[in-house]
Design a protein around this motif. Sequence first.
Motif, PDB file in Angstrom:
ATOM      1  N   HIS A  77      25.812  35.221  36.692  1.00 19.66           N
ATOM      2  CA  HIS A  77      26.736  35.005  37.604  1.00 19.66           C
ATOM      3  C   HIS A  77      27.429  35.953  38.197  1.00 19.66           C
ATOM      4  O   HIS A  77      27.698  37.025  36.993  1.00 19.66           O
ATOM      5  N   ARG A  80      33.378  36.041  42.797  1.00 24.58           N
ATOM      6  CA  ARG A  80      33.581  36.278  44.182  1.00 24.58           C
ATOM      7  C   ARG A  80      34.330  37.443  44.350  1.00 24.58           C
ATOM      8  O   ARG A  80      34.927  38.087  43.513  1.00 24.58           O
ATOM      9  N   PRO A  81      34.240  38.269  45.695  1.00 25.70           N
ATOM     10  CA  PRO A  81      35.029  39.408  45.667  1.00 25.70           C
ATOM     11  C   PRO A  81      36.436  39.397  45.507  1.00 25.70           C
ATOM     12  O   PRO A  81      37.094  40.447  44.955  1.00 25.70           O
ATOM     13  N   ASP A  82      37.267  38.082  45.384  1.00 22.37           N
ATOM     14  CA  ASP A  82      38.404  38.266  44.876  1.00 22.37           C
ATOM     15  C   ASP A  82      38.610  38.025  43.509  1.00 22.37           C
ATOM     16  O   ASP A  82      39.823  37.857  43.114  1.00 22.37           O
ATOM     17  N   HIS A  84      38.047  35.343  41.733  1.00 22.58           N
ATOM     18  CA  HIS A  84      38.191  33.948  41.412  1.00 22.58           C
ATOM     19  C   HIS A  84      36.978  33.235  41.578  1.00 22.58           C
ATOM     20  O   HIS A  84      36.457  33.063  42.553  1.00 22.58           O
ATOM     21  N   GLY A  87      30.826  33.719  42.817  1.00 24.27           N
ATOM     22  CA  GLY A  87      30.265  33.925  44.279  1.00 24.27           C
ATOM     23  C   GLY A  87      28.850  33.818  44.408  1.00 24.27           C
ATOM     24  O   GLY A  87      28.276  33.668  45.436  1.00 24.27           O
ATOM     25  N   LYS A  88      27.979  34.148  43.315  1.00 26.29           N
ATOM     26  CA  LYS A  88      26.776  34.222  43.471  1.00 26.29           C
ATOM     27  C   LYS A  88      26.001  33.778  41.898  1.00 26.29           C
ATOM     28  O   LYS A  88      26.351  34.417  41.019  1.00 26.29           O
TER      29      LYS A  88
END
Length: 135
Positions: A77, A80-82, A84, A87-88
Amino acid sequence: MSSDLIVTFGGGKKVNADFRGFTIKTDQSVMAGGEGSAPEPFTLFLASIGTCAGIFVLSFCQSRGIPTDGIRVVQSHEPRPDGHGIGKITITIELPPDFPEKYKGAVINAANLCTVKKHIMEPPAFEVKTETVGS
């Protein structure tokens, strides 16, 4: 058999789901105020992705008489860029050296048949409502 999943509370931060004759127990981590006595719901969500891919890999191998010793499905896992949420998700099928070369692409295709993944890619509509029951 009912298609309803019934959620009940087991004390503290425990929340259980009864579905198709099984009770799926969850709890929150100690950091989140629980006892850490069972997986958190989000952990079960993530596990459902990997195990779903795994059953398709297993079935693929079993239907072709390919031994499954040494095969593992590893799910990774990335945030996400932020920061939170996730993301992938990467699913890696680790194969032993003697795995038939001609089936390497096909085993990926089998893992991609996972119904959990398909539901994430094309999510259902959600409705949350209340209902008063009893007298």
